[in-house]
Write a protein that holds these residues in place. Structure first.
Motif, PDB file in Angstrom:
ATOM      1  N   VAL A  23      36.566  50.929  51.071  1.00  0.00           N
ATOM      2  CA  VAL A  23      36.581  52.172  51.134  1.00  0.00           C
ATOM      3  C   VAL A  23      35.561  52.822  50.370  1.00  0.00           C
ATOM      4  O   VAL A  23      35.225  53.683  50.335  1.00  0.00           O
ATOM      5  N   ILE A  24      36.209  52.628  49.193  1.00  0.00           N
ATOM      6  CA  ILE A  24      35.925  52.778  47.858  1.00  0.00           C
ATOM      7  C   ILE A  24      34.829  51.691  47.448  1.00  0.00           C
ATOM      8  O   ILE A  24      34.745  51.922  45.811  1.00  0.00           O
ATOM      9  N   ASN A  25      34.217  51.203  47.727  1.00  0.00           N
ATOM     10  CA  ASN A  25      33.588  50.809  47.148  1.00  0.00           C
ATOM     11  C   ASN A  25      33.620  50.675  46.334  1.00  0.00           C
ATOM     12  O   ASN A  25      33.227  50.303  45.138  1.00  0.00           O
ATOM     13  N   ASN A  26      34.249  48.823  46.118  1.00  0.00           N
ATOM     14  CA  ASN A  26      34.932  48.781  44.364  1.00  0.00           C
ATOM     15  C   ASN A  26      33.917  47.472  43.865  1.00  0.00           C
ATOM     16  O   ASN A  26      34.095  45.915  44.963  1.00  0.00           O
ATOM     17  N   ALA A  27      32.688  47.375  42.656  1.00  0.00           N
ATOM     18  CA  ALA A  27      32.182  46.908  42.289  1.00  0.00           C
ATOM     19  C   ALA A  27      32.538  45.530  41.916  1.00  0.00           C
ATOM     20  O   ALA A  27      32.191  44.866  41.250  1.00  0.00           O
ATOM     21  N   ASP A  28      33.974  45.201  41.637  1.00  0.00           N
ATOM     22  CA  ASP A  28      34.269  44.058  41.185  1.00  0.00           C
ATOM     23  C   ASP A  28      36.131  43.845  40.959  1.00  0.00           C
ATOM     24  O   ASP A  28      36.607  44.172  39.781  1.00  0.00           O
ATOM     25  N   ARG A  29      36.330  43.597  42.103  1.00  0.00           N
ATOM     26  CA  ARG A  29      37.365  42.568  42.218  1.00  0.00           C
ATOM     27  C   ARG A  29      37.882  41.714  41.176  1.00  0.00           C
ATOM     28  O   ARG A  29      37.505  40.533  42.727  1.00  0.00           O
ATOM     29  N   LYS A  30      38.219  41.733  40.592  1.00  0.00           N
ATOM     30  CA  LYS A  30      37.957  40.240  39.895  1.00  0.00           C
ATOM     31  C   LYS A  30      39.473  39.569  40.750  1.00  0.00           C
ATOM     32  O   LYS A  30      40.685  40.551  40.309  1.00  0.00           O
ATOM     33  N   GLY A  31      39.889  38.278  39.695  1.00  0.00           N
ATOM     34  CA  GLY A  31      41.375  37.898  40.378  1.00  0.00           C
ATOM     35  C   GLY A  31      42.440  38.021  38.867  1.00  0.00           C
ATOM     36  O   GLY A  31      43.703  38.985  39.664  1.00  0.00           O
ATOM     37  N   GLY A  32      42.030  38.581  37.578  1.00  0.00           N
ATOM     38  CA  GLY A  32      42.947  38.941  36.840  1.00  0.00           C
ATOM     39  C   GLY A  32      43.459  41.370  37.053  1.00  0.00           C
ATOM     40  O   GLY A  32      44.022  41.577  36.720  1.00  0.00           O
ATOM     41  N   HIS A  33      42.247  41.713  38.129  1.00  0.00           N
ATOM     42  CA  HIS A  33      42.490  42.382  38.322  1.00  0.00           C
ATOM     43  C   HIS A  33      44.497  42.925  39.512  1.00  0.00           C
ATOM     44  O   HIS A  33      43.907  43.926  39.579  1.00  0.00           O
ATOM     45  N   LEU A  34      44.568  42.222  40.119  1.00  0.00           N
ATOM     46  CA  LEU A  34      45.664  41.973  41.106  1.00  0.00           C
ATOM     47  C   LEU A  34      46.231  41.023  40.733  1.00  0.00           C
ATOM     48  O   LEU A  34      46.536  39.805  40.018  1.00  0.00           O
ATOM     49  N   LEU A  35      47.968  41.965  40.504  1.00  0.00           N
ATOM     50  CA  LEU A  35      48.578  42.292  39.203  1.00  0.00           C
ATOM     51  C   LEU A  35      49.928  41.814  40.533  1.00  0.00           C
ATOM     52  O   LEU A  35      50.869  42.954  41.093  1.00  0.00           O
ATOM     53  N   PRO A  36      50.438  40.619  41.432  1.00  0.00           N
ATOM     54  CA  PRO A  36      51.959  40.589  41.744  1.00  0.00           C
ATOM     55  C   PRO A  36      52.676  40.888  41.101  1.00  0.00           C
ATOM     56  O   PRO A  36      52.861  39.332  39.809  1.00  0.00           O
ATOM     57  N   LEU A  37      53.597  41.052  40.967  1.00  0.00           N
ATOM     58  CA  LEU A  37      54.923  41.061  40.718  1.00  0.00           C
ATOM     59  C   LEU A  37      55.897  40.719  41.769  1.00  0.00           C
ATOM     60  O   LEU A  37      56.166  40.337  42.610  1.00  0.00           O
ATOM     61  N   PRO A  38      57.283  39.860  40.051  1.00  0.00           N
ATOM     62  CA  PRO A  38      58.370  38.845  41.051  1.00  0.00           C
ATOM     63  C   PRO A  38      58.940  39.375  42.450  1.00  0.00           C
ATOM     64  O   PRO A  38      59.383  39.206  43.317  1.00  0.00           O
ATOM     65  N   ASP A  39      58.987  41.158  42.549  1.00  0.00           N
ATOM     66  CA  ASP A  39      60.059  41.542  43.654  1.00  0.00           C
ATOM     67  C   ASP A  39      59.240  42.082  44.789  1.00  0.00           C
ATOM     68  O   ASP A  39      59.205  42.359  45.461  1.00  0.00           O
ATOM     69  N   GLY A  40      58.077  41.532  45.199  1.00  0.00           N
ATOM     70  CA  GLY A  40      56.975  40.893  45.309  1.00  0.00           C
ATOM     71  C   GLY A  40      56.017  43.084  46.007  1.00  0.00           C
ATOM     72  O   GLY A  40      54.721  42.130  46.993  1.00  0.00           O
ATOM     73  N   ARG A  41      55.687  43.607  45.412  1.00  0.00           N
ATOM     74  CA  ARG A  41      54.782  44.145  45.233  1.00  0.00           C
ATOM     75  C   ARG A  41      54.279  44.145  44.401  1.00  0.00           C
ATOM     76  O   ARG A  41      53.748  42.608  43.457  1.00  0.00           O
ATOM     77  N   LEU A  42      52.536  44.527  44.830  1.00  0.00           N
ATOM     78  CA  LEU A  42      50.906  43.880  44.374  1.00  0.00           C
ATOM     79  C   LEU A  42      50.579  44.850  43.791  1.00  0.00           C
ATOM     80  O   LEU A  42      50.536  45.755  44.775  1.00  0.00           O
ATOM     81  N   TYR A  43      50.127  44.892  43.324  1.00  0.00           N
ATOM     82  CA  TYR A  43      48.815  45.940  42.059  1.00  0.00           C
ATOM     83  C   TYR A  43      47.241  45.647  42.432  1.00  0.00           C
ATOM     84  O   TYR A  43      47.185  44.179  41.470  1.00  0.00           O
TER      85      TYR A  43
END
Length: 286
Positions: free
Chosen positions: A174-194
């Motif tokens: 949707v937002i046309n993201n030109a840079d979705r690297k692995g380091g831009h994904l932050l999983p948290l121990p409580d199950g949330r993902l940012y």
């Protein structure tokens, strides 16, 4: 440092309000970032939130994006994510700070140590992405591409077949993201993902570049389709709060392209495939 704080509404102040109106104190610079990235805290009404502050003055010019617009794109990504009904982008606002106007976003994970290059959720990133030997991933993984790993060797890049990542992949389309690297994904121990670092988004041309191609061409889940319908309705309401907010952040052409991408996803009902006219995989992968 704790994960993003969830402030109950009855306590009278939200995280976004703290970031917007709180006293902003810079504690240091995050090393190795391509743009100026500052670790800070915002304090308001007795609440203190860790945050990342990216001043517009510290943005490195890019050949394909207008100068001085990355902070606004990060805020627009947060607003669109909220309109989809998803909690995938930490609260993000545009405000004045010690180094001028900039993006201010709630920090995810521990406070940075010297030499850190970004936010760290504290959870093993291999829960979402991995490089494996062989041609076929095991259950629960989706193949993306073969990658060179040195010494003339290659490995298969895979990502988890994870419901949270399905939403991230749709958001990026949707937002046309030109840079979705692995380091831009932050999983948290409580199950949330940012997801973070959304400065190179909302281009009018197809710029989608991501590690999450594992569902390319496959049907969107019903929950994603429903979220996209709700977003489309909000975007079409020219007098609505989302349209008015995006008008402050994006150009008219960029907003039109956003509406078209959303409509195209609803027409096809599938995740997009690489266009072939733009590198589909970001580098470095992390």
């Amino acid at each position: 440092m704790p994960a993003p704080e969830r402030i109950p509404p009855q306590q009278g102040v939200t995280a976004a309000e703290v970031l917007t109106r709180g006293e902003l104190t810079v504690h240091g610079r995050v090393a190795d970032a391509s743009n100026t990235v500052l670790y800070a805290t915002a304090e308001l009404a007795g609440r203190r939130l860790p945050c990342v502050y990216k001043p517009v003055a510290g943005e490195r010019p890019l050949w394909d994006f207008p100068d001085g617009t990355l902070a606004r794109r990060e805020v627009a990504a947060y607003e669109v994510c909220r309109a989809l009904g998803w909690d995938l982008v930490p609260p993000t606002v545009l405000r004045d700070g010690p180094h001028g106007e900039g993006m201010c976003q709630q920090w995810v994970g521990p406070a940075p140590d010297a030499g850190d290059s970004g936010q760290d959720s504290g959870q093993d990133p291999q829960t979402l992405l991995a490089l494996i030997e062989g041609e076929v991933p095991g259950p629960g993984w989706r193949p993306v591409v073969r990658a060179e790993v040195g010494g003339g060797r290659t490995a298969l890049l895979v990502h988890a077949d994870d419901e949270r990542l399905r939403r991230v992949a749709a958001l990026d389309a949707v937002i046309n993201n030109a840079d979705r690297k692995g380091g831009h994904l932050l999983p948290l121990p409580d199950g949330r993902l940012y997801g973070i670092d959304h400065g190179v988004t909302f281009h009018t041309e197809d710029k989608l570049r991501t590690l999450l191609w594992g569902w390319a061409g496959e049907p969107l889940p019903p929950s994603v389709t429903a979220a996209l319908r709700g977003l489309a309705e909000r975007l079409d309401d020219a007098d609505g709060p989302l349209a008015r907010r995006l008008a402050e952040l994006l150009s008219e052409e960029e907003r039109a392209a956003l509406r078209e991408r959303t409509a195209a996803l609803l027409r096809t009902g599938t995740y997009p495939r690489p266009s072939g006219q733009w590198p589909a995989i970001p580098w470095p992968l992390v």
